[in-house]
Design a protein around this motif. Structure first.
Motif, PDB file in Angstrom:
ATOM      1  N   ALA A  10      68.675 110.575  39.411  1.00 47.02           N
ATOM      2  CA  ALA A  10      70.127 110.754  39.386  1.00 47.02           C
ATOM      3  C   ALA A  10      70.786 110.139  40.614  1.00 47.02           C
ATOM      4  CB  ALA A  10      70.455 112.244  39.285  1.00 47.02           C
ATOM      5  N   ARG A  11      70.125 110.182  41.750  1.00 47.87           N
ATOM      6  CA  ARG A  11      70.692 109.617  42.973  1.00 47.87           C
ATOM      7  C   ARG A  11      70.588 108.089  42.992  1.00 47.87           C
ATOM      8  NH1 ARG A  11      68.418 113.695  47.734  1.00 47.87           N
ATOM      9  NH2 ARG A  11      69.579 115.568  47.053  1.00 47.87           N
ATOM     10  N   ASN A  12      69.551 107.542  42.377  1.00 51.15           N
ATOM     11  CA  ASN A  12      69.330 106.091  42.391  1.00 51.15           C
ATOM     12  C   ASN A  12      69.425 105.562  40.955  1.00 51.15           C
ATOM     13  OD1 ASN A  12      68.268 105.765  45.374  1.00 51.15           O
ATOM     14  ND2 ASN A  12      67.120 107.474  44.478  1.00 51.15           N
ATOM     15  N   ARG A  13      70.628 105.565  40.445  1.00 51.62           N
ATOM     16  CA  ARG A  13      70.827 105.177  39.052  1.00 51.62           C
ATOM     17  C   ARG A  13      70.512 103.703  38.816  1.00 51.62           C
ATOM     18  NH1 ARG A  13      76.606 108.272  37.757  1.00 51.62           N
ATOM     19  NH2 ARG A  13      75.864 110.401  38.245  1.00 51.62           N
ATOM     20  N   ALA A  14      70.885 102.865  39.744  1.00 52.55           N
ATOM     21  CA  ALA A  14      70.665 101.424  39.563  1.00 52.55           C
ATOM     22  C   ALA A  14      69.168 101.106  39.500  1.00 52.55           C
ATOM     23  CB  ALA A  14      71.330 100.649  40.698  1.00 52.55           C
ATOM     24  N   ILE A  15      68.423 101.688  40.440  1.00 43.39           N
ATOM     25  CA  ILE A  15      66.970 101.438  40.441  1.00 43.39           C
ATOM     26  C   ILE A  15      66.330 102.000  39.171  1.00 43.39           C
ATOM     27  CG2 ILE A  15      64.822 101.917  41.662  1.00 43.39           C
ATOM     28  CD1 ILE A  15      66.395 101.990  44.254  1.00 43.39           C
ATOM     29  N   THR A  16      66.805 103.167  38.727  1.00 41.04           N
ATOM     30  CA  THR A  16      66.256 103.775  37.510  1.00 41.04           C
ATOM     31  C   THR A  16      66.505 102.903  36.293  1.00 41.04           C
ATOM     32  OG1 THR A  16      66.620 105.985  38.448  1.00 41.04           O
ATOM     33  CG2 THR A  16      66.287 105.823  36.061  1.00 41.04           C
ATOM     34  N   LEU A  17      67.731 102.344  36.191  1.00 40.19           N
ATOM     35  CA  LEU A  17      68.039 101.471  35.058  1.00 40.19           C
ATOM     36  C   LEU A  17      67.210 100.189  35.095  1.00 40.19           C
ATOM     37  CD1 LEU A  17      71.932 101.892  34.889  1.00 40.19           C
ATOM     38  CD2 LEU A  17      70.208 102.882  33.367  1.00 40.19           C
ATOM     39  N   ILE A  18      67.020  99.634  36.290  1.00 38.35           N
ATOM     40  CA  ILE A  18      66.220  98.405  36.410  1.00 38.35           C
ATOM     41  C   ILE A  18      64.770  98.660  36.005  1.00 38.35           C
ATOM     42  CG2 ILE A  18      65.304  96.718  38.042  1.00 38.35           C
ATOM     43  CD1 ILE A  18      67.939  96.949  39.591  1.00 38.35           C
ATOM     44  N   THR A  20      63.676 101.010  34.056  1.00 36.19           N
ATOM     45  CA  THR A  20      63.636 101.268  32.611  1.00 36.19           C
ATOM     46  C   THR A  20      63.684  99.969  31.821  1.00 36.19           C
ATOM     47  OG1 THR A  20      64.752 103.393  32.966  1.00 36.19           O
ATOM     48  CG2 THR A  20      64.751 102.495  30.724  1.00 36.19           C
ATOM     49  N   ALA A  21      64.544  99.034  32.256  1.00 37.94           N
ATOM     50  CA  ALA A  21      64.631  97.742  31.570  1.00 37.94           C
ATOM     51  C   ALA A  21      63.326  96.967  31.687  1.00 37.94           C
ATOM     52  CB  ALA A  21      65.791  96.926  32.139  1.00 37.94           C
ATOM     53  N   VAL A  22      62.701  97.004  32.872  1.00 38.10           N
ATOM     54  CA  VAL A  22      61.415  96.321  33.055  1.00 38.10           C
ATOM     55  C   VAL A  22      60.351  96.932  32.151  1.00 38.10           C
ATOM     56  CG1 VAL A  22      59.558  95.881  34.701  1.00 38.10           C
ATOM     57  CG2 VAL A  22      61.936  95.564  35.396  1.00 38.10           C
ATOM     58  N   ALA A  23      60.342  98.259  32.031  1.00 38.26           N
ATOM     59  CA  ALA A  23      59.364  98.925  31.172  1.00 38.26           C
ATOM     60  C   ALA A  23      59.570  98.558  29.705  1.00 38.26           C
ATOM     61  CB  ALA A  23      59.447 100.437  31.360  1.00 38.26           C
ATOM     62  N   VAL A  24      60.844  98.457  29.279  1.00 34.60           N
ATOM     63  CA  VAL A  24      61.126  98.079  27.889  1.00 34.60           C
ATOM     64  C   VAL A  24      60.672  96.650  27.613  1.00 34.60           C
ATOM     65  CG1 VAL A  24      62.965  97.654  26.229  1.00 34.60           C
ATOM     66  CG2 VAL A  24      63.012  99.720  27.628  1.00 34.60           C
ATOM     67  N   VAL A  25      60.975  95.732  28.535  1.00 36.98           N
ATOM     68  CA  VAL A  25      60.557  94.337  28.358  1.00 36.98           C
ATOM     69  C   VAL A  25      59.033  94.231  28.327  1.00 36.98           C
ATOM     70  CG1 VAL A  25      60.580  92.048  29.402  1.00 36.98           C
ATOM     71  CG2 VAL A  25      62.670  93.417  29.356  1.00 36.98           C
TER      72      VAL A  25
END
Length: 203
Positions: A10-18, A20-25
Motif C-alpha cells: 500500500a505504501r509503494n504502489r508504483a513498485i507493486t504495480l511494476i 505485478t506487470a512483470v509477473a503477468v508478462v
C-alpha cells in the motif's frame, strides 16, 4: 507477516504495480514457450520385444521367450525383464532404470538381441515394438461402412494399404496398429489330372 506485506504494497504502489506487470508478462511468456504435457509420462523406460511363431504357448515359452529373457538379464541398466507367451506370440518387456534414454535402451536391446537370434528356431519372426511409451496410445478409431457395400475384409484392406500409411506420415505418430477385420485370402484349386497330363508338380 501478511499484514506487513499488505502495508508495504500500500505504501509503494508504483513498485507493486511494476512487479505485478512483470509477473503477468513472465506468466504469459511461460505459457507460450514452456512445453507442457497434457498427460505427464510417468512410466518406466521399457522396450518391448515381439516374436511370432505358430506354435503352442509351452513350446514358445521354452524355445523363444526363455532364451530372450535370459539373454537380456545381463544388459546394462536393466531393472527387470518380463516375458509372456501366448499361442503363436511371445512378448518380452525389458524395463530399464529411471532416467535411461529410450533410444539408448533400444540400441542396447538390439545389441543383446542380435546374439540370441541365430539360436532361435527357424521361422521365428522377432522385432522391437514402437519407440513409444505406455501412455502413447492417444487415439482409437473404427472403420464402419453404413452403406453395407464393403465387408470386413475390404475395410481391413483399405486400413492396411491406404489409411494406415496416411496416418503414419503425420508428425509425432509412432505406430498405427490394426485390430480386427478379416485378412483377404487367395485360394488356388489344383487339378491333379491336369498336373499329371502336363507333367507339372506342386514343387
Amino acid at each position: 507477516m501478511i499484514d506487513r506485506i499488505i502495508e508495504a504494497c500500500a505504501r509503494n504502489r508504483a513498485i507493486t504495480l511494476i512487479l505485478t506487470a512483470v509477473a503477468v508478462v513472465a506468466g504469459v511468456w511461460a505459457m507460450k514457450n514452456i512445453p507442457l504435457d497434457a498427460i505427464p509420462d510417468l512410466s518406466d523406460t521399457q522396450v518391448i520385444i515381439y516374436s511370432k511363431w505358430d506354435r503352442s504357448p509351452d513350446i514358445i515359452e521354452d524355445q523363444v521367450t526363455y532364451p530372450i529373457v535370459t539373454a537380456l538379464l545381463g544388459a546394462p541398466k536393466v531393472q527387470a525383464v518380463r516375458g509372456f507367451s501366448d499361442f503363436g506370440y511371445s512378448y518380452v518387456y525389458v524395463i530399464f532404470e529411471d532416467g535411461t534414454d529410450l533410444y539408448w535402451a533400444r540400441s542396447r536391446t538390439l545389441e543383446y538381441l542380435s546374439k540370441i537370434l541365430p539360436r532361435l528356431p527357424q521361422g521365428v519372426q522377432t522385432e522391437l515394438g514402437p519407440d513409444a511409451t505406455s501412455v502413447g496410445w492417444v487415439f482409437q478409431y473404427a472403420l464402419v461402412d453404413k452403406s453395407g457395400q464393403n465387408d470386413l475384409a475390404q475395410l481391413k484392406t483399405f486400413q492396411d494399404w491406404y489409411l494406415k500409411y496416411y496416418l503414419q506420415s503425420v508428425p509425432g505418430v509412432a505406430e498405427v496398429a490394426t485390430v480386427g477385420g478379416f485378412a483377404r485370402q487367395y485360394q488356388v484349386n489344383v487339378d491333379p489330372n491336369a498336373l499329371l497330363a502336363y507333367g507339372v508338380t506342386l514343387d
